[in-house]
Design an enzyme around this catalytic site. Structure first.
Site, short mmCIF file in Angstrom:
data_model
loop_
_atom_site.label_atom_id
_atom_site.label_comp_id
_atom_site.label_asym_id
_atom_site.label_seq_id
_atom_site.Cartn_x
_atom_site.Cartn_y
_atom_site.Cartn_z
N ARG A 124 0.82 -1.22 0.00
CA ARG A 124 0.00 0.00 0.00
C ARG A 124 0.85 1.26 0.00
NH1 ARG A 124 -5.40 -1.91 2.10
NH2 ARG A 124 -6.13 0.23 2.21
N TYR A 127 0.76 4.20 -2.62
CA TYR A 127 -0.33 5.17 -2.45
C TYR A 127 -0.08 6.02 -1.21
CZ TYR A 127 -5.10 7.00 -2.16
OH TYR A 127 -6.20 7.82 -2.11
N ASP A 128 0.14 5.34 -0.08
CA ASP A 128 0.24 6.04 1.21
C ASP A 128 1.41 7.02 1.22
OD1 ASP A 128 -1.59 4.03 1.57
OD2 ASP A 128 -0.71 3.22 3.39
N ARG A 168 -13.45 -1.56 -4.75
CA ARG A 168 -13.59 -1.26 -3.33
C ARG A 168 -14.86 -1.90 -2.75
NH1 ARG A 168 -11.61 4.82 -2.99
NH2 ARG A 168 -12.57 4.74 -5.03
N ASP A 255 -3.76 -4.41 5.53
CA ASP A 255 -5.13 -3.86 5.53
C ASP A 255 -5.38 -3.22 6.90
OD1 ASP A 255 -7.68 -4.59 3.59
OD2 ASP A 255 -8.30 -4.21 5.65
N1 UDP Z 1 -12.98 -5.60 1.48
C1 UDP Z 1 -13.71 -6.78 1.59
N2 UDP Z 1 -14.23 -7.32 0.44
C2 UDP Z 1 -14.08 -6.74 -0.78
C3 UDP Z 1 -13.36 -5.53 -0.89
C4 UDP Z 1 -12.81 -5.00 0.28
O1 UDP Z 1 -13.88 -7.33 2.68
O2 UDP Z 1 -14.61 -7.28 -1.78
C5 UDP Z 1 -12.43 -5.01 2.72
C6 UDP Z 1 -10.96 -4.62 2.65
O3 UDP Z 1 -10.13 -5.70 3.04
C7 UDP Z 1 -10.89 -3.48 3.65
C8 UDP Z 1 -12.26 -2.83 3.54
O4 UDP Z 1 -13.12 -3.78 2.94
O5 UDP Z 1 -10.72 -3.97 4.96
C9 UDP Z 1 -12.26 -1.57 2.70
O6 UDP Z 1 -11.61 -1.86 1.50
P1 UDP Z 1 -11.52 -0.83 0.31
O7 UDP Z 1 -10.61 -1.42 -0.73
O8 UDP Z 1 -12.88 -0.41 -0.09
O9 UDP Z 1 -10.84 0.49 0.95
P2 UDP Z 1 -9.55 0.71 1.86
O10 UDP Z 1 -8.99 -0.61 2.31
O11 UDP Z 1 -8.61 1.46 0.99
O12 UDP Z 1 -10.07 1.48 3.01
#
Ligand code: UDP
Length: 298
Positions: A124, A127-128, A168, A255
């Protein structure tokens, strides 16, 4: 940015269309005050402007990890190019930063004064760290060259016009539910996120852009309502009436376990707070994706 046009502004929209979609702006193309330019911010551009919103960069892990080197360039070279443009034209410039600057946070909820917990060498980081470096560049152009800057830290945002393949969690779950497919929980689904409806974000962003010059940010903009990913899945199933089952997939590396904005600064300095509850925003998002499925777009 319909609001900007409605207020009588001329809007130049720059997009390289890596994740953008022309369908999202087709209703603006006939407006004589709207101009679309295919451009990648990693390259310099010479325009006459007085306000710049630098929103460039793929924001979904699947997209920003597709070409991580380009992701870093988008945030770092992109910031340098846009800040150079702001300096030359004396424009005020806003940077879309992110809650990802907090990484997997040890402080909860996240306040702007928290420096974060980012793995600099993880998947990550492109991006971060790109976004963190962009914040650094913004503050340095401000201190060194007197550029008027605004930094907004955007937390998870969702709503109509999300890309169906955004990857997402909101778009994935809604489309899986509407198609009657299994809903993919990464890990146990106990990790949390706080979801902000797109219109609320835009309102906060415009208020920051229009705030007095001494307010530079960074300022958190997000919805403090915190939900586990499992709760989100259950709400999507309820609102769609789907028969989908919850299935587990491996949790991606690094994550973040939890995320919730402290929005005291936004409330105090901008008089802003979100007004759209998750349930309401999800209903509108579901209606949007139903429309796309009907049209056969996805
Ligand atoms: N996530 C999930 N199933 C999916 C897509 C994402 O459980 O099909 C989880 C992912 O592991 C994370 C959260 O949902 O913990 C948000 O993920 P996203 O990619 O939307 O945003 P970010 O991780 O950048 O906040």
């Amino acid at each position: 940015m319909v609001g900007l046009l409605a207020e009588g502004n001329e809007v130049l929209c720059l997009d390289n269309f890596f994740t953008g979609d022309k369908r999202n702006i087709r209703h603006l193309l006939d407006n004589p005050r709207f101009e679309l330019i295919r451009h990648d911010v990693t390259l310099p551009i010479f325009l006459e402007v007085d306000r710049i919103f630098n929103l460039a960069c793929p924001a979904s892990p699947v997209h920003y990890q597709f070409d991580p080197v380009q992701t870093v360039k988008t945030s770092v070279h992109g910031a340098i190019n846009m800040l150079g443009l702001a300096r030359r034209t004396k424009a005020r410039i806003l940077q879309a930063s992110t809650s990802e600057v907090y990484g997997d946070p040890d402080v909860h909820p996240q306040v702007e004064g928290y420096w974060g917990n980012v793995n600099t060498i993880g998947p990550r980081a492109c991006y971060d760290e790109g976004k963190r470096c962009a914040e650094t560049l913004f503050m340095d152009y401000h201190r060194q060259h007197g550029v008027e800057i605004k930094i907004i830290r955007i937390f998870n945002t969702y709503g109509p016009r999300m890309h169906p393949n955004d990857g997402r969690v909101v778009s994935n779950f809604v489309l899986q539910a509407l198609r009657g497919e299994d809903i993919t929980l990464f890990g146990e689904g106990e990790q949390t996120r706080s979801f902000c409806y797109c219109d609320d974000l835009l309102e906060g962003m415009c208020r920051l852009m229009n705030s007095p010059a001494e307010i530079t940010g960074p300022i958190n903009i997000g919805n403090p309502g915190e939900f586990t990913i499992r709760e989100l899945a259950e709400m999507v199933i309820e609102l769609t009436g789907a028969k989908s089952k919850l299935v587990h997939r491996p949790l991606p590396q690094d994550d973040p376990r939890r995320r919730r904005p402290d929005i005291t600064q936004a409330q105090k300095l901008l008089g802003w707070q979100p007004v759209t509850p998750l349930r309401e925003g999800l209903k509108r998002t579901i209606a949007y994706f139903e429309g796309l499925l009907r049209e056969g777009v996805c």
